[in-house]
Enzyme design. Structure first.
Site, PDB file in Angstrom:
ATOM      1  N   HIS A  18      16.454  -0.502   8.617  1.00  0.00           N
ATOM      2  CA  HIS A  18      17.433  -1.688   8.090  1.00  0.00           C
ATOM      3  C   HIS A  18      16.185  -2.859   7.741  1.00  0.00           C
ATOM      4  O   HIS A  18      16.431  -3.396   6.748  1.00  0.00           O
ATOM      5  CB  HIS A  18      18.104  -1.973   9.475  1.00  0.00           C
ATOM      6  CG  HIS A  18      19.129  -3.300   9.230  1.00  0.00           C
ATOM      7  ND1 HIS A  18      20.106  -3.313   8.775  1.00  0.00           N
ATOM      8  CD2 HIS A  18      18.802  -4.727   9.075  1.00  0.00           C
ATOM      9  CE1 HIS A  18      20.946  -4.228   8.463  1.00  0.00           C
ATOM     10  NE2 HIS A  18      19.958  -5.206   8.975  1.00  0.00           N
ATOM     11  N   GLU A  19      15.481  -3.055   8.812  1.00  0.00           N
ATOM     12  CA  GLU A  19      14.493  -4.147   8.275  1.00  0.00           C
ATOM     13  C   GLU A  19      13.475  -3.918   7.158  1.00  0.00           C
ATOM     14  O   GLU A  19      13.104  -4.649   6.522  1.00  0.00           O
ATOM     15  CB  GLU A  19      13.581  -4.503   9.517  1.00  0.00           C
ATOM     16  CG  GLU A  19      14.446  -5.122  10.741  1.00  0.00           C
ATOM     17  CD  GLU A  19      15.305  -6.233  10.392  1.00  0.00           C
ATOM     18  OE1 GLU A  19      15.114  -6.999   9.593  1.00  0.00           O
ATOM     19  OE2 GLU A  19      16.367  -6.356  11.104  1.00  0.00           O
ATOM     20  N   HIS A  22      15.408  -4.794   4.153  1.00  0.00           N
ATOM     21  CA  HIS A  22      15.026  -6.351   3.780  1.00  0.00           C
ATOM     22  C   HIS A  22      13.580  -6.599   3.346  1.00  0.00           C
ATOM     23  O   HIS A  22      13.493  -7.213   2.209  1.00  0.00           O
ATOM     24  CB  HIS A  22      15.191  -7.038   5.160  1.00  0.00           C
ATOM     25  CG  HIS A  22      16.600  -7.169   5.610  1.00  0.00           C
ATOM     26  ND1 HIS A  22      17.422  -8.086   4.872  1.00  0.00           N
ATOM     27  CD2 HIS A  22      17.120  -7.169   6.882  1.00  0.00           C
ATOM     28  CE1 HIS A  22      18.581  -8.239   5.604  1.00  0.00           C
ATOM     29  NE2 HIS A  22      18.616  -7.582   6.681  1.00  0.00           N
ATOM     30  N   GLU A  70      21.424  -8.611   2.864  1.00  0.00           N
ATOM     31  CA  GLU A  70      21.944  -7.823   3.834  1.00  0.00           C
ATOM     32  C   GLU A  70      22.208  -6.428   2.933  1.00  0.00           C
ATOM     33  O   GLU A  70      22.329  -5.234   3.622  1.00  0.00           O
ATOM     34  CB  GLU A  70      23.060  -8.423   4.265  1.00  0.00           C
ATOM     35  CG  GLU A  70      23.824  -7.515   5.397  1.00  0.00           C
ATOM     36  CD  GLU A  70      22.595  -7.695   6.641  1.00  0.00           C
ATOM     37  OE1 GLU A  70      21.855  -8.646   6.743  1.00  0.00           O
ATOM     38  OE2 GLU A  70      22.935  -6.664   7.644  1.00  0.00           O
TER      39      GLU A  70
END
Lengths: 497, 497
Positions: B263-264, B267, B293
């Site tokens: 997930h990170e 980003h 997001e």
């Protein structure tokens, strides 16, 4: 009073900016991936400009004048802070901005190219860059001399070791030169019969770091206010509330990383012990580079290389690496290893007996460079001649491990080198004074460092910059710096052991 | 032209200061010992004041007016940068400084006390602090509304998702509400028969971190421009040239840390892919919180939780932890585990099917708070009522895991929550569009992420803030945000699998 309080506010804001610079500087050396360098360099450069603007803003000079005009309204503590505020301000404002800019550019270029030139033994390429740096340093020294009434080289010394002069240094260093060469020969002669076993690696980085942290704990490093990490060039950075020390590991040799960690722990404990009530003010800062080095050398040379402490190093290392049966970890061998004296080319690798020769050589040359009695082209021959005279080694044609080995001159930091040997002498004198009140050997044997720390905290750390260096040394030891204690320390450790 | 260049210089200087804030913020969360907190908080606060002064200096407004008066002298790229410079400046200057100060104090107090109050389920203690925050947020929203011509809540949305409005959100969220509850029930019904085995720990932090780094490499995270570390609350920080992502490890469960890292990484790749030619200018920044997001959810939900990718997770995790014979690491079980849908109290623990309910609930309440149709005292009952309606769970008397679970409202960040579900919808729509050009399933099967990265880089990352969010979505996918793609994604993954 109002003006003084404005100064406090301005300098605390400056300390905030310097806090960020210190943490980001640590990050750059210990954490940052290479690709982040360009953006970081830009950000740090903008921050440096901001710090300079904050320190040299026109109102700062006005506030200092106003505060001095009403000096009787200030407490003693405030008077001391004002004195140190003015010292920082004066150092920062004395140079015209075009000279600061020229110095910065010449220094960056010289240092950057030096990194490759040193590897290639390229004195021809290096010399023109260094000439430019020296030319600007002479102008800088003259400006600082005019502003302080000191001689040009003394004005440079004042940046790193306030109050130190060539007159004092000559006396100290001539004293060393009168006995150290012969003492060195005697020690080498004595050690000829010692067979030394180098412990054989590999010693994993993880275990070395774990062992290093154990010694940091023994030495009361406050891990709630600091960290240990890894960088190519070990240093002590961060801020007093959060001191960041680094080391480097060689998997074939754990013995130097351990002493490196202990050395930086000495710097760190000084920072952690600076006066909290003055935090953010120049009066809370470390007194001088020499006193800073005295603390790292106190921890490394006075404490950790003592036979009492080496006994702990030997047994704890044997346990950490599972080498309890390895004769290289015996107390005798570890002591011999940590006391080995050997003239060499490289200052940073030198033992404490031969180290001063490296410093005196550099002092004599850099002083001549600033005073105009030595030119850059003279350096290689002088270096070779002095290395022969002081350590019996020739550096003819060897620039890499001769006059191009250090970074200090590349960016114009003339006046810094003496701090190292001043630190070694201060450390020996502090130890001599401490022994009057503290049973140091018993403390070390029992790994009870509290009485040692308490003495240093009371006499050195908690003073910050509230005293002059000489006042600090006299209050702590009863007399000004006296090289006799360093001499006695060397004789006792290396000849009479 | 002159005025525009001055703006560029000013904003690049601001970017330098923000660079230092980002690195020191990362350090605070990932590296700093606790004892450094007070000094760091002071330093960061002084830096925040400096950033605000740099952004709102009187000359900035003058330069913007001058640059706009000669707009025809600017290139298209410069016009876009000027637009974004003005947007940042307008957001920063619209609030009077006493309101900024009052907001900061009320937010700090509310957030600080909330940390203890949440644990103690203490709504009575929390409500008065939150009332003060809401009171100031209403004044803020009114000021922003007057300045932009938007409604008060739309003016708050504009801070996080420029161009987004309640009119658009109502349409999007009413669409979701029309089909998502039934779909959720169908999925839960379908999954009832699945038996899921949770892999049994311990899974060492070191191995989890090593596995996480392998996935980051697969996903083309540029380790020359970033790092992975540990923090209590995972985040993506740093700067585009040096992106710092963090995760947390649970030695009993590796499955969530892996997805957290991925997930990170989403980003991070957005940040690493922002337009380098505009570096330091607002036009080079990420477009919105929703688009940010969308990239983390694209990596986590669209790519990493696909059966094709979970196959790699299963086999690589089994190898990393030496569990090749453990049936919990079978593809079927890992797929079932990563697709488990289960209504719960906690937003941050929610699966992608039930997540929107958490957001819609918060959107409806915070909008009412800003518009004055809901008061703080109404929140617990409304929370309970909506949790019952959307997810079938009662939060009566349960503030800890109900209306006190999030940090966002404590410091007045009203308007942020919708970004999460906008991101999920954007991500599904981007995937649908990408599939027209890229054989995504084959790429994932072969762990060849280059075509996927290239599409995202071309259509999203390299655009920075040069387009409006709507323009960005239309150029990338051929139409404005359409929740149909998110619906189809959920049906295809959870019902038709």
């Amino acid at each position: 009073m109002d003006a003084y309080l404005k100064l406090e506010k301005q300098f605390k804001r400056l300390a905030s900016y310097q806090h960020l610079a210190a943490i980001c500087g640590w990050d750059q050396a210990a954490m940052m991936p290479d690709g982040g360098n360009e953006a970081r360099a830009n950000a740090m450069s903008d921050l440096a400009v901001l710090c300079h603007e904050t320190l040299t803003a026109p109102e700062v000079g006005e506030w200092i004048r106003s505060a001095e005009a009403q000096i009787e309204a200030l407490s003693d503590e405030q008077k001391v802070s004002l004195r140190e505020i003015k010292r920082h301000w004066a150092h920062a404002t004395v140079l015209p901005s075009d000279l600061v800019e020229a110095k910065s550019q010449a220094g960056s270029k010289c240092e950057h190219q030096w990194r490759a030139q040193r590897k290639e033994n390229d004195w021809e390429g290096f010399a023109p860059n260094l000439k430019k740096v020296v030319e600007l340093a002479r102008i800088e020294a003259d400006k600082r001399a005019q502003n302080t009434g000191l001689s040009p080289y003394n004005a440079m010394l004042d940046l790193y070791e306030p109050g130190m002069t060539t007159e004092k240094l000559d006396a100290l260093f001539n004293d060393l030169k009168s006995w150290l060469p012969e003492l060195t020969q005697q020690i080498i002669e004595k050690q000829k019969s010692h067979a030394i076993q180098q412990p054989q690696g590999p010693f994993s980085t993880e275990l070395q770091a774990s062992l290093g942290r154990k010694f940091m704990e023994i030495l009361d490093f406050d891990f709630n206010h600091g960290r240990l990490d890894v960088s190519v060039h070990p240093f002590c950075g961060g801020v007093p509330e959060d001191v960041r020390i680094t080391t480097r590991y060689d998997e074939e040799d754990f013995t130097s990383a351990i002493m490196g960690v202990i050395h930086e722990t000495g710097h760190a404990r000084y920072e952690q012990g600076l006066p909290k009530a003055l935090a953010g003010l120049p009066s809370a800062e470390a007194r001088s580079m020499g006193i800073h080095e005295s603390q790292s050398l106190f921890f490394e040379m006075q404490i950790a290389r003592s036979p009492e402490f080496v006994a702990h190093v030997a047994s704890m290392a044997a346990e950490e690496f599972g080498r309890q049966d390895d004769s290289a970890f015996s107390l005798d061998n570890m002591n011999a290893l940590y006391k080995r004296v050997q003239p060499g080319y490289i200052r940073v690798d030198a033992d404490e007996v031969t180290y001063p020769a490296h410093i005196i050589l550099r002092y004599e040359i850099e002083r001549g460079l600033i005073e105009g009695t030595i030119e850059v082209d003279d350096i290689p021959a002088l270096w070779n001649q002095k290395m022969q005279a002081y350590l019996g080694l020739s550096t003819e044609g060897n620039f890499t491990n001769g006059c191009m080995q250090d970074i200090h001159w590349t960016d114009g930091s003339f006046g810094y080198f003496p701090s190292y040997t001043l630190g070694a002498m201060y450390a020996a004198q502090f130890m001599h004074a401490m022994r009057k009140d503290v049973d140091v050997d018993a403390c070390i044997r029992n790994l009870d460092m509290k009485p040692i720390s308490a003495w240093l905290e009371e006499n050195i750390w908690s003073k910050g910059s509230t005293l002059s260096t000489e006042e600090l040394v006299i209050q702590a030891t009863g007399e000004p710096l006296n090289p006799e204690y360093f001499k006695q320390h060397l004789i006792s450790r290396y000849l009479n052991d």
